[in-house]
Write a protein that holds these residues in place. Sequence first.
Motif, PDB file in Angstrom:
ATOM      1  N   GLN A  27      17.540 -28.223 -25.770  1.00 46.55           N
ATOM      2  CA  GLN A  27      18.382 -27.949 -24.604  1.00 46.55           C
ATOM      3  C   GLN A  27      19.759 -27.436 -25.013  1.00 46.55           C
ATOM      4  O   GLN A  27      20.276 -26.476 -24.442  1.00 46.55           O
ATOM      5  CB  GLN A  27      18.528 -29.196 -23.729  1.00 46.55           C
ATOM      6  CG  GLN A  27      19.230 -28.903 -22.408  1.00 46.55           C
ATOM      7  CD  GLN A  27      18.489 -27.879 -21.560  1.00 46.55           C
ATOM      8  OE1 GLN A  27      17.305 -28.039 -21.308  1.00 46.55           O
ATOM      9  NE2 GLN A  27      19.170 -26.818 -21.151  1.00 46.55           N
ATOM     10  N   VAL A  28      20.359 -28.046 -26.025  1.00 46.02           N
ATOM     11  CA  VAL A  28      21.668 -27.610 -26.510  1.00 46.02           C
ATOM     12  C   VAL A  28      21.554 -26.197 -27.070  1.00 46.02           C
ATOM     13  O   VAL A  28      22.409 -25.345 -26.803  1.00 46.02           O
ATOM     14  CB  VAL A  28      22.234 -28.596 -27.559  1.00 46.02           C
ATOM     15  CG1 VAL A  28      23.480 -28.036 -28.228  1.00 46.02           C
ATOM     16  CG2 VAL A  28      22.529 -29.947 -26.918  1.00 46.02           C
ATOM     17  N   LEU A  29      20.494 -25.931 -27.834  1.00 47.93           N
ATOM     18  CA  LEU A  29      20.264 -24.605 -28.399  1.00 47.93           C
ATOM     19  C   LEU A  29      20.183 -23.553 -27.295  1.00 47.93           C
ATOM     20  O   LEU A  29      20.884 -22.537 -27.338  1.00 47.93           O
ATOM     21  CB  LEU A  29      18.976 -24.606 -29.232  1.00 47.93           C
ATOM     22  CG  LEU A  29      18.548 -23.258 -29.776  1.00 47.93           C
ATOM     23  CD1 LEU A  29      19.331 -22.919 -31.020  1.00 47.93           C
ATOM     24  CD2 LEU A  29      17.065 -23.262 -30.076  1.00 47.93           C
ATOM     25  N   VAL A  30      19.371 -23.800 -26.287  1.00 50.44           N
ATOM     26  CA  VAL A  30      19.214 -22.848 -25.188  1.00 50.44           C
ATOM     27  C   VAL A  30      20.535 -22.667 -24.442  1.00 50.44           C
ATOM     28  O   VAL A  30      20.937 -21.538 -24.133  1.00 50.44           O
ATOM     29  CB  VAL A  30      18.081 -23.298 -24.228  1.00 50.44           C
ATOM     30  CG1 VAL A  30      18.074 -22.467 -22.952  1.00 50.44           C
ATOM     31  CG2 VAL A  30      16.736 -23.221 -24.931  1.00 50.44           C
ATOM     32  N   ASP A  31      21.217 -23.769 -24.167  1.00 47.64           N
ATOM     33  CA  ASP A  31      22.500 -23.699 -23.448  1.00 47.64           C
ATOM     34  C   ASP A  31      23.533 -22.895 -24.238  1.00 47.64           C
ATOM     35  O   ASP A  31      24.245 -22.058 -23.674  1.00 47.64           O
ATOM     36  CB  ASP A  31      23.050 -25.099 -23.165  1.00 47.64           C
ATOM     37  CG  ASP A  31      22.255 -25.851 -22.105  1.00 47.64           C
ATOM     38  OD1 ASP A  31      21.436 -25.218 -21.396  1.00 47.64           O
ATOM     39  OD2 ASP A  31      22.439 -27.081 -22.005  1.00 47.64           O
ATOM     40  N   GLN A  32      23.622 -23.141 -25.548  1.00 45.32           N
ATOM     41  CA  GLN A  32      24.590 -22.427 -26.386  1.00 45.32           C
ATOM     42  C   GLN A  32      24.262 -20.936 -26.456  1.00 45.32           C
ATOM     43  O   GLN A  32      25.157 -20.092 -26.347  1.00 45.32           O
ATOM     44  CB  GLN A  32      24.624 -23.023 -27.797  1.00 45.32           C
ATOM     45  CG  GLN A  32      25.381 -24.322 -27.893  1.00 45.32           C
ATOM     46  CD  GLN A  32      26.882 -24.115 -27.816  1.00 45.32           C
ATOM     47  OE1 GLN A  32      27.422 -23.077 -28.190  1.00 45.32           O
ATOM     48  NE2 GLN A  32      27.580 -25.122 -27.315  1.00 45.32           N
ATOM     49  N   LEU A  33      22.981 -20.603 -26.650  1.00 47.64           N
ATOM     50  CA  LEU A  33      22.591 -19.189 -26.711  1.00 47.64           C
ATOM     51  C   LEU A  33      22.873 -18.496 -25.381  1.00 47.64           C
ATOM     52  O   LEU A  33      23.345 -17.355 -25.355  1.00 47.64           O
ATOM     53  CB  LEU A  33      21.119 -19.048 -27.093  1.00 47.64           C
ATOM     54  CG  LEU A  33      20.761 -19.450 -28.514  1.00 47.64           C
ATOM     55  CD1 LEU A  33      19.256 -19.364 -28.729  1.00 47.64           C
ATOM     56  CD2 LEU A  33      21.500 -18.605 -29.540  1.00 47.64           C
ATOM     57  N   HIS A  34      22.611 -19.181 -24.275  1.00 50.46           N
ATOM     58  CA  HIS A  34      22.882 -18.610 -22.943  1.00 50.46           C
ATOM     59  C   HIS A  34      24.378 -18.397 -22.740  1.00 50.46           C
ATOM     60  O   HIS A  34      24.812 -17.340 -22.253  1.00 50.46           O
ATOM     61  CB  HIS A  34      22.310 -19.526 -21.862  1.00 50.46           C
ATOM     62  CG  HIS A  34      22.277 -18.899 -20.521  1.00 50.46           C
ATOM     63  ND1 HIS A  34      23.319 -18.998 -19.631  1.00 50.46           N
ATOM     64  CD2 HIS A  34      21.332 -18.139 -19.909  1.00 50.46           C
ATOM     65  CE1 HIS A  34      23.026 -18.339 -18.527  1.00 50.46           C
ATOM     66  NE2 HIS A  34      21.820 -17.805 -18.670  1.00 50.46           N
TER      67      HIS A  34
END
Length: 163
Positions: A27-34
């Motif tokens: 979730q953190v990975l997706v949020d940061q990339l977004h």
Amino acid sequence: DFQGAVCSMAFNEDTEDLATLSRLDEQVLVDQLHKRYDADKIYTYIGDILVAVNPFRPLEIYTPKFQAIYHNKTKHDAPPHIFAVSDAAYSNLMNTKKDQCAVVSGESGAGKTESAKLIIKQIIDLCQAGATGASIEKKILDVNPLLEAFGNAQTTMNDNSSR
């Protein structure tokens, strides 16, 4: 709750290398990339891995000016970019005299072919700047017909998918 607070902190952290976050999960990975994508920052490090998110539109980050930014720089000297990968491979080749490899991976239509072209573009630029540039540039250009010989294939996601 504590877990929510830690997740919120990780989302609000601003970093070019997600491996440095206090917490890293899917979730953190997706949020940061977004978050980075929304700011036109399509490149992000996760340790030694460069993650690219295809913007599906032209960005002015592949000009000679940008190429020069990454000449003889380390990973931490400039923002994440495909040119940094090229420069690292070229520098390691020149310093160690050993073959180098960059793996470009992704789904159909993700931009793998364009990424490979950008790596080659930067290496050719670096070759032209170096004393042994002409011979390395010639080798790179000579191998292109071999790569093209593998041709293209139709997939369900892409009518002209490179192999």
